[in-house]
Motif scaffolding. Structure first.
Motif, mmCIF file in Angstrom:
data_model
loop_
_atom_site.group_PDB
_atom_site.id
_atom_site.type_symbol
_atom_site.label_atom_id
_atom_site.label_comp_id
_atom_site.label_asym_id
_atom_site.label_seq_id
_atom_site.Cartn_x
_atom_site.Cartn_y
_atom_site.Cartn_z
ATOM 1 N N GLU A 9 -36.867 -53.353 75.319
ATOM 2 C CA GLU A 9 -37.815 -52.657 74.512
ATOM 3 C C GLU A 9 -37.453 -52.519 73.183
ATOM 4 O OE1 GLU A 9 -38.449 -48.885 76.122
ATOM 5 O OE2 GLU A 9 -39.305 -49.502 78.019
ATOM 6 N N LEU A 10 -38.615 -52.198 72.413
ATOM 7 C CA LEU A 10 -38.156 -52.170 71.004
ATOM 8 C C LEU A 10 -37.701 -50.612 70.613
ATOM 9 C CD1 LEU A 10 -41.553 -53.401 69.357
ATOM 10 C CD2 LEU A 10 -39.654 -54.709 69.622
ATOM 11 N N GLU A 11 -36.739 -50.692 69.598
ATOM 12 C CA GLU A 11 -36.093 -49.655 69.249
ATOM 13 C C GLU A 11 -37.102 -48.879 68.890
ATOM 14 O OE1 GLU A 11 -32.194 -47.758 67.011
ATOM 15 O OE2 GLU A 11 -32.387 -49.683 67.269
ATOM 16 N N ARG A 12 -37.082 -47.221 69.082
ATOM 17 C CA ARG A 12 -37.949 -46.222 68.575
ATOM 18 C C ARG A 12 -37.010 -45.241 67.636
ATOM 19 N NH1 ARG A 12 -42.878 -45.565 71.535
ATOM 20 N NH2 ARG A 12 -43.022 -47.010 73.312
ATOM 21 N N VAL A 13 -37.993 -44.943 66.581
ATOM 22 C CA VAL A 13 -37.545 -43.966 65.540
ATOM 23 C C VAL A 13 -38.550 -42.745 65.652
ATOM 24 C CG1 VAL A 13 -37.098 -43.424 63.246
ATOM 25 C CG2 VAL A 13 -36.536 -45.705 64.086
ATOM 26 N N HIS A 14 -37.791 -41.695 66.068
ATOM 27 C CA HIS A 14 -38.930 -40.576 66.315
ATOM 28 C C HIS A 14 -38.724 -39.423 65.028
ATOM 29 C CE1 HIS A 14 -39.003 -41.528 70.604
ATOM 30 N NE2 HIS A 14 -37.898 -41.806 70.380
ATOM 31 N N LEU A 15 -40.090 -39.285 64.645
ATOM 32 C CA LEU A 15 -40.281 -38.233 63.406
ATOM 33 C C LEU A 15 -40.582 -37.085 63.949
ATOM 34 C CD1 LEU A 15 -41.485 -40.838 60.693
ATOM 35 C CD2 LEU A 15 -38.979 -40.010 60.925
ATOM 36 N N SER A 21 -37.645 -55.653 64.430
ATOM 37 C CA SER A 21 -39.097 -54.961 64.906
ATOM 38 C C SER A 21 -38.601 -53.741 65.573
ATOM 39 C CB SER A 21 -39.600 -55.999 66.200
ATOM 40 O OG SER A 21 -39.917 -57.171 65.626
ATOM 41 N N PHE A 22 -39.236 -52.777 65.330
ATOM 42 C CA PHE A 22 -39.214 -51.373 65.817
ATOM 43 C C PHE A 22 -40.361 -50.519 65.839
ATOM 44 C CE2 PHE A 22 -38.372 -51.602 61.266
ATOM 45 C CZ PHE A 22 -38.865 -50.591 61.053
ATOM 46 N N ILE A 23 -40.468 -49.108 66.384
ATOM 47 C CA ILE A 23 -41.488 -48.443 66.455
ATOM 48 C C ILE A 23 -41.250 -47.092 65.904
ATOM 49 C CG2 ILE A 23 -43.196 -47.386 67.920
ATOM 50 C CD1 ILE A 23 -42.376 -49.275 70.183
ATOM 51 N N VAL A 24 -42.039 -46.674 64.977
ATOM 52 C CA VAL A 24 -41.796 -45.289 64.267
ATOM 53 C C VAL A 24 -42.928 -44.578 65.138
ATOM 54 C CG1 VAL A 24 -42.101 -43.715 62.288
ATOM 55 C CG2 VAL A 24 -41.183 -46.021 62.099
ATOM 56 N N ASN A 25 -42.362 -43.487 65.765
ATOM 57 C CA ASN A 25 -43.326 -42.608 66.426
ATOM 58 C C ASN A 25 -43.401 -41.362 65.522
ATOM 59 O OD1 ASN A 25 -44.296 -40.316 68.245
ATOM 60 N ND2 ASN A 25 -43.707 -41.166 70.045
ATOM 61 N N ALA A 26 -44.377 -41.066 64.994
ATOM 62 C CA ALA A 26 -44.745 -40.017 64.149
ATOM 63 C C ALA A 26 -45.617 -38.743 64.498
ATOM 64 C CB ALA A 26 -45.053 -40.632 62.676
ATOM 65 N N GLU A 27 -45.491 -38.803 66.052
ATOM 66 C CA GLU A 27 -46.564 -37.912 66.684
ATOM 67 C C GLU A 27 -47.969 -38.014 66.596
ATOM 68 O OE1 GLU A 27 -45.511 -33.726 65.138
ATOM 69 O OE2 GLU A 27 -43.499 -33.883 66.639
ATOM 70 N N LEU A 28 -48.680 -38.104 65.411
ATOM 71 C CA LEU A 28 -50.094 -38.370 65.159
ATOM 72 C C LEU A 28 -50.256 -39.748 65.446
ATOM 73 C CD1 LEU A 28 -53.026 -36.997 64.639
ATOM 74 C CD2 LEU A 28 -52.295 -37.440 62.177
ATOM 75 N N ALA A 29 -49.525 -40.734 65.036
ATOM 76 C CA ALA A 29 -49.503 -41.966 64.891
ATOM 77 C C ALA A 29 -48.034 -42.509 65.605
ATOM 78 C CB ALA A 29 -49.731 -42.671 63.488
ATOM 79 N N GLU A 30 -48.431 -43.700 66.031
ATOM 80 C CA GLU A 30 -47.254 -44.686 66.200
ATOM 81 C C GLU A 30 -47.502 -46.001 65.375
ATOM 82 O OE1 GLU A 30 -45.308 -44.167 70.500
ATOM 83 O OE2 GLU A 30 -46.535 -45.835 70.567
ATOM 84 N N ARG A 72 -49.868 -50.825 74.667
ATOM 85 C CA ARG A 72 -50.740 -50.483 76.026
ATOM 86 C C ARG A 72 -50.185 -49.036 76.458
ATOM 87 N NH1 ARG A 72 -49.257 -54.552 79.002
ATOM 88 N NH2 ARG A 72 -47.502 -53.576 79.972
ATOM 89 N N GLU A 73 -48.988 -48.718 76.280
ATOM 90 C CA GLU A 73 -48.360 -47.479 76.541
ATOM 91 C C GLU A 73 -48.566 -46.334 75.886
ATOM 92 O OE1 GLU A 73 -44.375 -48.175 77.538
ATOM 93 O OE2 GLU A 73 -44.694 -49.235 79.584
ATOM 94 N N SER A 74 -48.903 -46.629 74.335
ATOM 95 C CA SER A 74 -48.997 -45.554 73.431
ATOM 96 C C SER A 74 -50.099 -44.647 73.642
ATOM 97 C CB SER A 74 -49.129 -46.096 72.192
ATOM 98 O OG SER A 74 -49.423 -45.225 71.156
ATOM 99 N N TRP A 80 -53.379 -42.460 66.494
ATOM 100 C CA TRP A 80 -53.597 -43.752 65.747
ATOM 101 C C TRP A 80 -52.691 -44.974 66.002
ATOM 102 C CZ3 TRP A 80 -58.241 -43.341 63.435
ATOM 103 C CH2 TRP A 80 -58.896 -42.280 62.899
ATOM 104 N N LYS A 81 -53.276 -46.019 66.235
ATOM 105 C CA LYS A 81 -52.112 -47.212 66.404
ATOM 106 C C LYS A 81 -52.162 -47.977 65.201
ATOM 107 C CE LYS A 81 -53.082 -47.406 71.380
ATOM 108 N NZ LYS A 81 -53.582 -48.099 72.509
ATOM 109 N N ILE A 82 -50.898 -48.162 64.734
ATOM 110 C CA ILE A 82 -50.904 -49.120 63.385
ATOM 111 C C ILE A 82 -49.705 -50.085 63.786
ATOM 112 C CG2 ILE A 82 -50.215 -48.919 61.046
ATOM 113 C CD1 ILE A 82 -50.951 -46.031 61.121
ATOM 114 N N VAL A 83 -49.890 -51.255 63.341
ATOM 115 C CA VAL A 83 -49.172 -52.385 63.357
ATOM 116 C C VAL A 83 -48.824 -52.830 62.167
ATOM 117 C CG1 VAL A 83 -48.538 -54.924 64.178
ATOM 118 C CG2 VAL A 83 -49.711 -53.156 65.769
ATOM 119 N N VAL A 84 -47.389 -53.297 61.604
ATOM 120 C CA VAL A 84 -47.242 -53.565 60.218
ATOM 121 C C VAL A 84 -46.491 -54.919 60.595
ATOM 122 C CG1 VAL A 84 -45.869 -53.058 58.062
ATOM 123 C CG2 VAL A 84 -46.706 -51.285 59.544
#
Length: 336
Positions: A24-30, A153-162, A208-210, A214-218
């Motif tokens: 999986e992609l690494e996740r950063v949790h804010l 590549s990674f994911i920032v989980n900021a509660e309101l948005a991924e 798919r699992e989010s 708000w879903k944002i891709v950079v």
């Protein structure tokens, strides 16, 4: 599951940790934390700045951009900064000890010390791949500057948005066929087909699992652009269908040295380009395929997506600010 707490500057409102599970992609949790001792950042608002194409050791006015970033960031009480890639011109870093790292970052601080408060999430661009690409992901750089966070590549989980950061430079076939006398560091990328297949699978799974509002891709390269580089064929063919199928709200990129806002004509996706943190390309705009175009500016700038549970708004910042929401008119006001 492997988890680690990351050192960081004193950022009001958030603590940050990361986790990684095999495949999986690494996740950063804010995670929201109390502000000012008694209020909470968990107020249904998320704001961040986006800038790209900036790392030129002070050339082409990045300090002026940094000044406005600090000013607007303080006013909006933003949570972090996103860099869309090409962090170091012209040929990335030559190692984790390259003095260009501090030469580019520290040029911002005299212009506005407020930028020191914000952690920044970095993607690699094509210019970064011309150097030691892995150097920018080295933990050693976070020891030098705790605001720095960069992975492929990674994911920032900021509660309101991924926010999913996608290393899409390897998707562009021309870098492998015609290097224009440039040398690219493809360690960890070859075999390319397997790398791309796994990356797209990970992105699709994460979207798919989010369950984020708000879903944002950079990514570094544009899907839709009327700038010099135009649309990126490989992203249109392989990444865009995944974004549409999973109801992504925003795709944000750099690469073109301008700022753009284009609404997709057959999905909910808003395409935002923020790629003029230093050198801007004046007058370089494609005349064709302008459907969905809402905004274009070819000067120094950055943008400021701000998200709430019900509506997003954006501040596209150049000599002036643009506020807008989907289906609503734009409004301008001075940034001074």
């Amino acid at each position: 599951m492997r988890g680690v707490t990351l050192s960081q500057p004193n950022i009001p409102g958030f603590c940050m940790s990361s986790s990684l599970q095999s495949g999986e992609l690494e996740r950063v949790h804010l995670k929201a934390q109390p502000r000012n001792g008694n209020s909470s950042k968990g107020d249904g608002f998320l704001g961040f700045l986006v800038v790209g194409e900036w790392g030129r050791k002070g050339a082409f006015n990045p300090s002026r951009v940094a000044f406005q970033m600090g000013k607007i960031g303080e006013k909006l009480k933003i949570d972090f900064v996103v860099s869309t890639g090409d962090n170091f011109y012209d040929n990335g870093l030559n190692s984790q000890h390259d003095p260009a790292f501090l030469q580019s970052l520290q040029i911002q601080e005299p212009a506005n010390p407020l930028v020191q408060r914000f952690v920044t999430f970095y993607l690699l661009g094509n210019h970064d791949y011309r150097g030691d690409a892995a150097a920018q992901s080295s933990p050693f750089l976070r020891q030098i500057d705790s605001r720095w966070f960069c992975l492929r590549s990674f994911i920032v989980n900021a509660e309101l948005a991924e926010i999913i950061f996608v290393d899409n430079t390897p998707l562009v076939k021309s870098y492998f066929l015609n290097s224009d006398n440039h040398t690219y560091d493809w360690h960890g990328i070859i075999p390319r087909k397997r790398y791309i297949t796994n990356l797209l699978k990970d992105v699709e799974c994460a979207l798919r699992e989010s369950i984020a509002k708000w879903k944002i891709v950079v990514g570094h390269h544009a899907i839709r652009s009327i700038g010099f580089h135009s649309d990126t064929e490989e992203l249109v063919n392989y990444l865009l269908p995944i974004l549409k199928a999973n109801n992504v709200d925003f795709y944000i990129n750099g690469h073109d040295h301008c700022l753009q806002h284009i609404s997709d004509t057959d999905s909910r996706i808003e395409f935002l380009t923020s790629g003029a943190g230093s050198k801007a390309w004046r007058g370089d705009m494609k005349k064709q395929r302008r459907e969905g175009l809402r905004f274009f500016y070819d000067g120094h700038l950055f943008n400021c997506p701000n998200l709430m549970p019900t509506l997003p708004f954006m501040m596209l910042t150049a000599p002036f600010c643009i506020l807008g929401m989907r289906g609503n008119p734009f409004f301008t006001h001075p940034c001074s």
